[in-house]
Design a protein around this motif. Structure first.
Motif, short mmCIF file in Angstrom:
data_model
loop_
_atom_site.label_atom_id
_atom_site.label_comp_id
_atom_site.label_asym_id
_atom_site.label_seq_id
_atom_site.Cartn_x
_atom_site.Cartn_y
_atom_site.Cartn_z
N LEU A 257 3.43 25.44 -3.70
CA LEU A 257 2.99 25.49 -2.32
C LEU A 257 4.22 25.64 -1.43
N ARG A 258 4.10 26.45 -0.41
CA ARG A 258 5.17 26.62 0.58
C ARG A 258 4.57 26.57 1.97
N PHE A 259 5.24 25.86 2.87
CA PHE A 259 4.80 25.86 4.26
C PHE A 259 5.22 27.16 4.91
N GLY A 260 4.44 27.60 5.89
CA GLY A 260 4.79 28.79 6.65
C GLY A 260 6.04 28.55 7.48
N ALA A 261 6.63 29.63 7.95
CA ALA A 261 7.87 29.55 8.73
C ALA A 261 7.69 28.78 10.04
N ASN A 262 6.46 28.74 10.54
CA ASN A 262 6.19 28.07 11.82
C ASN A 262 5.66 26.65 11.66
N VAL A 263 5.88 26.07 10.48
CA VAL A 263 5.39 24.71 10.23
C VAL A 263 6.58 23.77 10.06
N SER A 264 6.58 22.70 10.84
CA SER A 264 7.60 21.66 10.72
C SER A 264 6.96 20.43 10.10
N ALA A 265 7.72 19.74 9.27
CA ALA A 265 7.21 18.53 8.61
C ALA A 265 8.17 17.38 8.85
N ALA A 266 7.60 16.20 9.07
CA ALA A 266 8.41 14.99 9.23
C ALA A 266 7.70 13.85 8.51
N GLU A 267 8.45 13.16 7.65
CA GLU A 267 7.89 12.00 6.97
C GLU A 267 7.91 10.80 7.91
N THR A 268 6.86 10.00 7.81
CA THR A 268 6.76 8.77 8.59
C THR A 268 6.54 7.61 7.63
N ASP A 269 6.41 6.42 8.18
CA ASP A 269 6.10 5.25 7.35
C ASP A 269 4.71 5.34 6.74
N TYR A 270 3.87 6.20 7.29
CA TYR A 270 2.47 6.28 6.88
C TYR A 270 2.09 7.59 6.22
N GLY A 271 3.05 8.43 5.89
CA GLY A 271 2.77 9.72 5.26
C GLY A 271 3.66 10.81 5.83
#
Length: 84
Positions: free
Chosen positions: A3-17
């Protein structure tokens, strides 16, 4: 399947996921810890069967439900345009 995120998708981990931001439309998505584990495995090149095994080992979920959940998550990420 990887799986790969699209170029316009940002991801940030939190304490809850994990929180995803679709920058094309400004929509946030929140992944719970189970979905976060699935996404991490698939982004690392593991397949969906490996993700199913990982969440049944980590969380109190039976095999059939885990398969359904992984399939649904992957389908939703792809149909929303967040991932390929």
């Amino acid at each position: 399947m990887a799986l790969r995120f699209g170029a316009n998708v940002s991801a940030a981990e939190t304490d809850y996921g994990t929180v995803l931001l679709d920058e094309r439309v400004g929509t946030y998505w929140e992944l719970n810890p189970t979905a976060t584990l699935v996404v991490k495995m698939l982004m690392a090149g593991r397949d969906e069967a490996d993700a199913v095994t990982a969440i049944t080992d980590e969380f109190d979920i039976d095999l059939a439900q885990a398969r359904q959940d992984v399939d649904a998550l992957v389908r939703q990420l792809r149909t929303s345009g967040l991932a390929t």
